[in-house]
Design a protein around this motif. Structure first.
Motif, PDB file in Angstrom:
ATOM      1  N   ILE A 141      13.542   5.793   4.523  1.00  0.00           N
ATOM      2  CA  ILE A 141      14.633   5.796   3.538  1.00  0.00           C
ATOM      3  C   ILE A 141      15.413   4.489   3.613  1.00  0.00           C
ATOM      4  N   VAL A 151      18.498   7.716  -4.953  1.00  0.00           N
ATOM      5  CA  VAL A 151      18.647   8.409  -3.674  1.00  0.00           C
ATOM      6  C   VAL A 151      19.729   9.471  -3.822  1.00  0.00           C
ATOM      7  N   THR A 153      14.505  10.604  -2.077  1.00  0.00           N
ATOM      8  CA  THR A 153      14.397   9.366  -2.843  1.00  0.00           C
ATOM      9  C   THR A 153      13.278   9.492  -3.862  1.00  0.00           C
ATOM     10  N   GLU A 184      18.193  13.071   2.814  1.00  0.00           N
ATOM     11  CA  GLU A 184      18.198  12.275   1.592  1.00  0.00           C
ATOM     12  C   GLU A 184      16.828  12.323   0.917  1.00  0.00           C
ATOM     13  N   LYS A 190      16.034   1.706   0.680  1.00  0.00           N
ATOM     14  CA  LYS A 190      17.390   1.327   0.279  1.00  0.00           C
ATOM     15  C   LYS A 190      17.583  -0.185   0.305  1.00  0.00           C
ATOM     16  N   LYS A 244      25.228   7.766   3.142  1.00  0.00           N
ATOM     17  CA  LYS A 244      24.248   8.843   3.187  1.00  0.00           C
ATOM     18  C   LYS A 244      24.716  10.106   2.470  1.00  0.00           C
TER      19      LYS A 244
END
Length: 550
Positions: free
Chosen positions: A219, A256, A265, A263, A223, A233
């Motif tokens: 993740i 996200v 995505t 999380e 990002k 988050k």
């Protein structure tokens, strides 16, 4: 590899591995017997046997496979020849593991057999403190496909020992998605792990499970590539990744969102070259194409394209814009977001965070002397009023609405608050569309659809060439389909329809009137595609409502 058949492969693998596991138990205390059993297994399956203790392994080759994958499946890379990675394992018919290695490394994979003792010893020797450098990886990949371009170094976002492996994992997932023609990539938390799913031809397929040890790092990698805040988050974030792969430019729209499991995505894959299309490429029949071209050649009025999310409305609008003369006309679009850049067309992306709206920007561009205006979506009364006024005052307006069929676009504008007499005066054409999957040409074969489906769709006659479907192959990932094309229902606003709109006739009454005048419904056109051998009755039942007007 057929994404949809992984469960079956896992089940079959369980049946073949049991005897091998039994062999391992019997010879556990005898190294020589262990080697003999492995040789027999290799001969049985027609693969090479290697004695790892007597084989010099290259550190560059070994560490092509990330450590988490090696330790999970007890495997090790042995050699790399002509874009093929040879992997030592105790069970050479472990197809799910071979498929996962292929996905992570992007190389062709062939198994070789080695003893469990040798594999464990080799793993200990090559996956200690020493890690493969970026130059090592470049040397291995020198004759292979180019890796994805990124702006950040791996060390800028990862601090763990798994950093380089996470970078390769993310890149290989994106490459696999592009090669599979996926429209979306889902990184979805499931328990402690993460499942990667690809949406291919509108259907989601599980393709990879990311272990808990690297879930957060994956993740974070996404990002950073999308220029998001990796420390945030809780709040939803949106970003963008631009890359070049196999000579083509791609935009990845990244979203996200925090869930109770972690999380999630989602990456929307946008191929900039896929916009080099026309109405014929989209699957529009010659008869409907002539109607569309006649409508968008008008100097003013409104053309609406309707359908649910993901039905290809924006793509159709882009195809219409590309067919127009952008040199002699001033064409301006208002979108959120701008999905594809078009030459000689002024595209504006609204920024809701800055307080912009479709209506506000639309007012501004009317002062820019436009000939043709494309509005991404009419979703409120203010936008609808400005668009209608523009259509009535000498501009051609193209836009979309979320409705199920073409006549319902009329009632949707009424619901927004536009008077019927204005609707009848400005609308030139309303179209509805759906996307159906096309039968894979590599595995197309005759078949007989279920009689109940044929009755539901009111298909009474067998096509001249018979019914066909795809039986499933590697080319189509076992689905029997490859690619999609549109089904287009077009409501041309003639004088009779104008009178019906002005008289506040319902969508159902307008549709019946149009059908009586020769309009083909979505279902009619989809059934034509079945008779032409382009799609199946089951696909039509899945995508298009079975309502039919007599």
């Amino acid at each position: 590899m057929d994404l949809s058949e992984k469960d079956n492969l896992t089940e079959s693998n369980a049946m073949v591995t049991e005897p091998d596991s039994e062999q391992t138990v019997l010879v556990k205390d005898s190294p020589r017997s262990d080697e003999d059993a492995a040789r027999v297994l290799a001969q049985k399956h027609g693969v090479e046997f290697v004695t790892l203790s007597e084989t010099k392994l290259s550190a560059q080759v070994v560490q092509i496979i990330p450590q988490w994958l090696v330790t999970r499946h007890n495997i090790i890379a042995v050699k790399f020849e002509e874009d093929t990675l040879y992997v030592a394992m105790t069970n050479p018919v472990d197809l799910p593991t071979l498929d996962q290695i292929n996905l992570v490394t992007s190389f062709n994979v062939k198994p070789v057999v080695a003893t469990e003792r040798d594999i464990i010893q080799a793993i200990g020797q090559h996956y200690g403190a020493e890690q493969m450098t970026k130059q090592d990886l470049a040397d291995v990949r020198v004759d292979t496909e180019p890796a994805l371009d990124v702006d950040k170094e791996a060390e800028d976002l990862m601090v763990s020992d798994e950093a380089s492996q996470v970078v390769r994992l993310v890149n290989s997932v994106i490459r696999n998605a592009i090669d599979s023609r996926a429209s979306d990539i889902h990184f979805e938390p499931v328990g402690e792990e993460m499942v990667v799913r690809l949406r291919v031809d509108g259907i989601l397929h599980d393709c990879l499970t990311v272990p808990a040890a690297v879930k957060k790092e994956v993740i974070s990698r996404l990002k950073v590539l999308a220029q998001m805040d990796i420390t945030e988050k809780r709040k939803a974030q949106d970003g963008n990744i631009s890359l070049n792969y196999k000579g083509n430019n791609y935009d990845l729209r990244v979203s996200v969102l925090s869930t109770t499991s972690g999380e999630k995505t989602v990456l929307r894959v946008l191929d900039k070259n896929s916009m080099l299309i026309d109405l014929a490429t989209l699957g529009v029949r010659a008869e409907e194409r002539a109607l569309i071209e006649g409508a968008i050649s008008r100097p003013y009025g409104m053309v609406l394209v309707t359908g649910p999310t993901g039905s290809g409305k924006s793509t159709s609008l882009y195809a219409m814009l590309r067919s127009l003369d952008a040199i002699e006309k001033n064409i301006i679009t208002v979108e959120n977001p701008v999905e594809y850049q078009l030459d000689r067309i002024n595209q504006i992306q609204i920024d809701p965070v800055a307080g912009e709206s479709f209506a506000g920007v639309l007012r501004s561009i009317l002062r820019q002397d436009p000939d043709i205006i494309m509005v991404g979506e009419i979703r409120d009364l203010e936008t609808a009023e400005i668009a209608v006024q523009a259509a009535l005052t000498g501009h051609l307006v193209l836009s979309t609405l979320h409705t199920n069929d073409a006549p319902t676009a009329i009632t949707r504008l009424r619901e927004l608050g536009i008077p019927s007499f204005l609707i009848s005066s400005c609308i030139i054409m309303a179209g509805a569309q759906r996307l159906v999957r096309k039968i894979c040409t590599d595995c197309k074969e005759p078949y007989q659809p279920d009689e109940e489906i044929l009755r539901l769709l009111e298909i009474d006659e067998t096509p001249d060439g018979g019914f066909v479907h795809g039986k499933g192959c590697n080319y189509c990932y076992g689905t029997g389909f490859r690619g999609r094309e549109g089904v287009f229902e077009l409501l041309e606003i003639n004088s009779d329809i104008q009178n019906a709109i002005s008289s506040d006739k319902s969508a159902l009454e307008i549709k019946k009137m149009a059908v009586d005048k020769g309009m083909k419904t979505l279902l009619d056109l989809a059934i034509i595609k079945v008779s032409e051998g382009k799609t199946t009755a089951e696909e039509v039942k899945r995508v298009i409502a079975s309502e039919r007007f007599q």
